[in-house]
Motif scaffolding. Structure first.
Motif, PDB file in Angstrom:
ATOM      1  N   ASP A   1      -4.638   2.034  -1.218  1.00  0.00           N
ATOM      2  CA  ASP A   1      -4.664   2.419   0.078  1.00  0.00           C
ATOM      3  C   ASP A   1      -4.571   1.517   1.109  1.00  0.00           C
ATOM      4  O   ASP A   1      -4.463   1.540   2.249  1.00  0.00           O
TER       5      ASP A   1
ATOM      6  N   GLY B   1      -7.113   0.489  -6.037  1.00  0.00           N
ATOM      7  CA  GLY B   1      -6.649   1.457  -5.106  1.00  0.00           C
ATOM      8  C   GLY B   1      -5.536   0.772  -4.148  1.00  0.00           C
ATOM      9  O   GLY B   1      -5.616  -0.499  -3.901  1.00  0.00           O
TER      10      GLY B   1
ATOM     11  N   GLN C   1      -5.430   4.364   4.541  1.00  0.00           N
ATOM     12  CA  GLN C   1      -4.377   5.089   3.935  1.00  0.00           C
ATOM     13  C   GLN C   1      -3.260   3.915   3.838  1.00  0.00           C
ATOM     14  O   GLN C   1      -2.788   3.329   4.936  1.00  0.00           O
TER      15      GLN C   1
ATOM     16  N   TYR D   1      -4.060  12.358  -8.117  1.00  0.00           N
ATOM     17  CA  TYR D   1      -3.929  13.163  -6.737  1.00  0.00           C
ATOM     18  C   TYR D   1      -4.270  14.771  -7.149  1.00  0.00           C
ATOM     19  O   TYR D   1      -3.755  15.937  -6.550  1.00  0.00           O
TER      20      TYR D   1
ATOM     21  N   ASP E   1      -1.903   7.317  -1.011  1.00  0.00           N
ATOM     22  CA  ASP E   1      -3.410   6.777  -1.582  1.00  0.00           C
ATOM     23  C   ASP E   1      -4.226   6.800  -0.298  1.00  0.00           C
ATOM     24  O   ASP E   1      -3.853   5.985   0.840  1.00  0.00           O
TER      25      ASP E   1
ATOM     26  N   TRP F   1     -10.436  10.657  -6.046  1.00  0.00           N
ATOM     27  CA  TRP F   1      -9.553  10.844  -7.017  1.00  0.00           C
ATOM     28  C   TRP F   1      -9.788  10.658  -8.370  1.00  0.00           C
ATOM     29  O   TRP F   1      -9.005  10.854  -9.437  1.00  0.00           O
TER      30      TRP F   1
ATOM     31  N   SER G   1       0.854  -1.307  -0.064  1.00  0.00           N
ATOM     32  CA  SER G   1      -0.072   0.066  -0.103  1.00  0.00           C
ATOM     33  C   SER G   1       0.858   1.084  -0.123  1.00  0.00           C
ATOM     34  O   SER G   1       1.762   1.240   0.475  1.00  0.00           O
TER      35      SER G   1
END
Length: 369
Positions: free
Chosen positions: A320, A318, A91, A234, A80, A289, A76
């Motif tokens: 995150d 993703g 996150q 972003y 993100d 995003w 991760s």
């Protein structure tokens, strides 16, 4: 005021001044190393090939964001963020790859995927040349060695001094960019600079976004203009991406109106059509995003090639949270745009995000008379 109090105040003032000096010195260091690469910079075509393109023949191209060799399924990324459907905020945690060994494994895995696809043209994004985040594995050299029968063009789109953030796992200094391979003779290549956010803090951390424009002669006297693009992520509100799309549209329109064949591949950081924006099972909310690219936003004579399996295979997850199929938000942000004088189909390649947070997309195309 007692002596001890005076000493305490003196220590606090001294510490505050030390912090100011350190922070100020770091800002000066970052500013001293900051630059932007000029627009229209010529690019070297290495190991150029002799074969020339023809109309009426079938060719293939692949676009693949290899994620600097960091994004295995357990990875991760600190920038993100997201939210689960139950409201839990998420996150990412890492600023660089987990280890040198992990970077080597993921880079080798991406090479195996590309070898199996056996494309005539290969467009790669997030390829590190020399970076702390990938433990100084020169992916550019590794990939060139893996494709010795192709010409190559490298273009830098991320160059930064040592980034201390995140403090728990600093991103470090980076030299990275787009890498292109071809089996066919290239006439030349240039770097086009995208508009970017040059606000004070962001300019030090964001990429020097760009796209490469490569020209390939065709036997009918025209040229195939092949673009490798990596647009901004972003970008709250999508303001920068709108400006970037305006520039890309102008280049595509100019080349098509001149009679050339145009193909743009890459990571658009837009969902490629409304159908794929929320088209996949997930336990996460729709993220802020994601912007959606629609056909109506493209220049006249340019179309988006929708993969035949676009609702079955996403191309981006993703980052995150670590990857679990059906849990992470996924969508399609990678693919191709082509001009009306090209017949083309596309396929999203299901690598199940084994070596990157992206899956490749393969284009099969024919230049029409």
């Amino acid at each position: 005021m007692g002596k001890k109090v005076k000493i305490g105040i003196g220590i606090c003032v001294g510490l505050l001044l030390a912090v100011i000096l350190v922070v100020g010195g770091y800002v000066v260091y970052m500013q001293a190393h900051f630059y932007r690469i000029p627009d229209h910079t010529a690019l070297a075509v290495e190991n150029n090939r002799e074969a020339v393109l023809e109309t009426g023949h079938t060719y293939t191209a692949v676009t693949y964001n290899v994620g600097f060799g960091a994004y295995g399924p357990d990875y991760s990324f600190f920038m993100d963020t997201g939210e689960m459907k139950d409201g839990t905020k998420t996150q990412g945690i890492y600023g660089k790859a987990v280890s040198r060994e992990d970077t080597e494994k993921n880079t080798s895995g991406s090479v195996r995927i590309l070898n199996n696809l056996n494309a005539d043209f290969i467009l790669l994004q997030e390829v590190d040349e020399d970076a702390d985040r990938s433990y100084h594995l020169n992916q550019v050299s590794c990939l060139k060695e893996s494709f010795p029968d192709y010409s190559s063009v490298f273009v830098n789109n991320f160059h930064t001094a040592y980034l201390l953030y995140p403090f728990s796992d600093p991103h470090g200094a980076v030299q990275a960019g787009l890498l292109n391979f071809s089996r066919y003779k290239a006439a030349d290549a240039i770097r086009r600079s995208y508009p970017v956010d040059d606000s004070f803090i962001t300019k030090f951390t964001d990429l020097d976004r760009c796209f490469s424009v490569m020209r390939f002669p065709v036997k009918d006297g025209k040229e195939l203009v092949l673009v490798n693009s990596h647009m901004s992520a972003y970008d709250e509100g999508g303001k920068i991406r709108v400006q970037q799309l305006e520039l890309l549209n102008s280049v595509m329109a100019e080349e098509y109106e001149a009679g050339n064949y145009v193909i743009v591949g890459g990571d658009f950081n837009h969902a490629m059509g409304e159908a794929v924006a929320e088209g996949f099972a997930t336990e996460q909310k729709f993220p802020a995003w994601v912007s959606v690219l629609t056909s109506e936003e493209l220049a006249d004579g340019i179309r988006m090639v929708r993969a035949e399996n676009e609702l079955d295979v996403p191309t981006c997850r993703g980052a995150d949270i670590p990857y679990i199929k059906g849990v992470n938000y996924t969508t399609v942000v990678d693919g191709f745009l082509v001009s009306a004088n090209i017949r083309a189909t596309a396929e999203n390649i299901d690598a199940d995000f084994a070596y990157s947070d992206h899956n490749p997309v393969k284009l099969t195309f024919e230049l029409m008379d």
